[in-house]
Design a protein around this motif. Structure first.
Motif, short mmCIF file in Angstrom:
data_model
loop_
_atom_site.label_atom_id
_atom_site.label_comp_id
_atom_site.label_asym_id
_atom_site.label_seq_id
_atom_site.Cartn_x
_atom_site.Cartn_y
_atom_site.Cartn_z
N HIS A 281 0.83 -1.21 0.00
CA HIS A 281 0.00 0.00 0.00
C HIS A 281 0.86 1.26 0.00
CE1 HIS A 281 -2.84 -3.09 1.05
NE2 HIS A 281 -2.30 -3.25 2.24
N GLN A 282 1.93 1.20 -0.78
CA GLN A 282 2.85 2.34 -0.90
C GLN A 282 2.94 2.80 -2.35
OE1 GLN A 282 4.26 3.80 1.72
NE2 GLN A 282 3.34 2.31 3.13
N GLY A 283 1.81 2.78 -3.06
CA GLY A 283 1.79 3.26 -4.44
C GLY A 283 1.91 2.17 -5.49
N GLU A 284 1.82 0.89 -5.08
CA GLU A 284 1.90 -0.20 -6.05
C GLU A 284 0.68 -0.17 -6.98
OE1 GLU A 284 3.85 -1.72 -2.22
OE2 GLU A 284 2.13 -0.49 -2.83
N PRO A 285 0.83 -0.63 -8.23
CA PRO A 285 -0.32 -0.69 -9.14
C PRO A 285 -1.38 -1.65 -8.62
CG PRO A 285 1.58 -1.86 -10.07
CD PRO A 285 2.07 -1.12 -8.87
N GLY A 286 -2.64 -1.26 -8.78
CA GLY A 286 -3.74 -2.12 -8.35
C GLY A 286 -3.97 -2.13 -6.86
N ILE A 289 -6.30 0.17 -1.46
CA ILE A 289 -6.31 1.27 -0.50
C ILE A 289 -6.15 2.60 -1.23
CG2 ILE A 289 -5.08 2.34 1.42
CD1 ILE A 289 -6.68 -0.09 2.26
N ALA A 290 -5.18 2.66 -2.14
CA ALA A 290 -4.96 3.89 -2.91
C ALA A 290 -6.20 4.24 -3.73
CB ALA A 290 -3.75 3.72 -3.82
N ALA A 291 -6.83 3.22 -4.33
CA ALA A 291 -8.03 3.47 -5.13
C ALA A 291 -9.17 4.01 -4.27
CB ALA A 291 -8.46 2.19 -5.84
N TYR A 306 -4.99 4.22 11.02
CA TYR A 306 -5.02 2.76 11.11
C TYR A 306 -3.62 2.19 11.04
CZ TYR A 306 -5.85 -2.10 9.73
OH TYR A 306 -5.83 -3.47 9.65
N GLU A 307 -2.83 2.67 10.08
CA GLU A 307 -1.45 2.19 9.93
C GLU A 307 -0.64 2.43 11.21
OE1 GLU A 307 0.77 1.94 5.79
OE2 GLU A 307 0.23 4.00 6.34
#
Length: 349
Positions: A281-286, A289-291, A306-307
């Motif tokens: 959840h650090q900018g990876e594709p797909g 969380i980012a979406a 939460y983190e």
């Protein structure tokens, strides 16, 4: 003495079988616990217990139930009844210990004030503790009379968890505080937690017949001094019991994964939905969380909170487990040393 009389003190039906196994024992509830002394209430007596006689045997806190052997007015603890609704935190400082706050609770009043003390992150910490202990949390916002827009505090607090009750009160107005009586009836036990200066002692005075010392919060930062110095049990006017606690400047979470999962259902629902199983959840594709953050379904603040709490409680849980394992190793070493010393002494004799 019968269970109906005890129920006013919060005695629950599931303890009946334990009591029946010791029919001559006197059930009593701890109203105050100091380092070497405890005060316990039964239906018609108050007992003082010298804890120095039982070093390390009982890990006690306010709200615990004990079975006592009473002889000539002297109370000896026989057994602590199983707890439910136990609130605890990691102890302040460097020691990896858990600190009990109160036990056998039905409700936790999480007190904040409608001023600069208000912090969603702090409220989330208390909510996680309550939910992990399966205690109903109620957020109580004090000093509403000093605020022009109470809804600016009630709204964000209410959004922290579905169905969460948030009550704004003026603790100096008895009519305003009556809304809290729904959780304060006979047989119910409430604990009061929050920072110094938010009006906990004033709220206690409004809910109870006995008077607590109060002090004004400091000008400029709305923080107060500790007017409550020890946890203690008090009778509520509505018939129940309340545990008053000192203000907490530091609230470190122990291991409470279930509480965090229950509080952050909106976050947990997106976990495991990422394209890659090892997504950090650090900018990876797909990344789900980012979406969710990009779409507005999840706030950045909520995810960061939460983190942070997950990292903290995981670290504290490891520290406490390591400390417990270390203590067990020391205990085994000490017992082995005692056995060996007795063996040497026996051979010499």
């Amino acid at each position: 003495m019968n269970p109906e009389q005890l129920s006013r003190l919060g005695f629950a039906e599931h303890w009946q079988a334990v009591w029946q196994a010791r029919p001559d024992a006197v059930p009593a509830r701890l109203a105050r616990v100091d380092r070497s002394r405890a005060v316990a209430w039964s239906v018609d007596q108050v007992f003082e217990i010298d804890l120095a006689l039982y070093p390390g045997k009982y890990d006690l806190t306010v709200g615990d139930w004990l079975l006592l052997e009473v002889t000539d007015g002297v109370a000896l603890p026989l057994e602590r009844l199983p707890r439910h609704g136990c609130i605890q935190r990691r102890a302040a400082g460097e020691r990896a210990d858990q600190q009990l706050i109160a036990a056998n609770l039905d409700t936790l009043f999480i007190v904040s004030s409608c001023n600069t003390d208000f912090s969603l992150e702090r409220l989330e910490r208390y909510l996680a503790l309550a939910l992990d202990a399966q205690v109903e949390p109620v957020i109580v916002l004090t000093k509403m009379d000093q605020c022009d827009a109470v809804q600016d505090y009630v709204g964000p607090a209410s959004a922290l968890s579905p169905g969460l009750r948030v009550e704004a009160v003026n603790a100096k107005d008895p009519a305003s505080v009556e809304v809290l009586n729904a959780w304060c009836g006979a047989g119910q036990t409430v604990a009061l937690v929050g920072s110094s200066g938010v009006g906990k002692s004033t709220l206690i005075n409004a809910l109870c017949d006995d008077e607590q010392d109060t002090q004004q919060a400091r000008d400029g930062d709305d923080k107060g001094r500790h007017t409550t110095t020890a946890r203690s049990l008090h009778w509520l006017r509505a018939g129940g019991l309340i545990v008053d606690t000192p203000g907490m400047r530091e609230l470190q979470l122990p291991g409470c994964e279930d509480g965090l999962d229950a509080l952050f259902e909106d976050v947990v629902g997106h976990l495991g939905q990422c394209r890659f199983n090892d997504c950090a959840h650090q900018g990876e594709p797909g990344c789900a969380i980012a979406a969710a953050i990009d779409s507005g379904a999840l706030s950045q603040r909520r995810w960061q909170s939460y983190e942070k709490l997950q990292r903290e409680q995981a670290q504290n849980a490891r520290s406490i487990a390591e400390r417990n394992a270390h203590d067990k190793t020391l205990t085994r070493s000490y017992k082995r040393y005692q056995r060996e010393a007795r063996g040497v002494k026996g051979r010499r004799s």
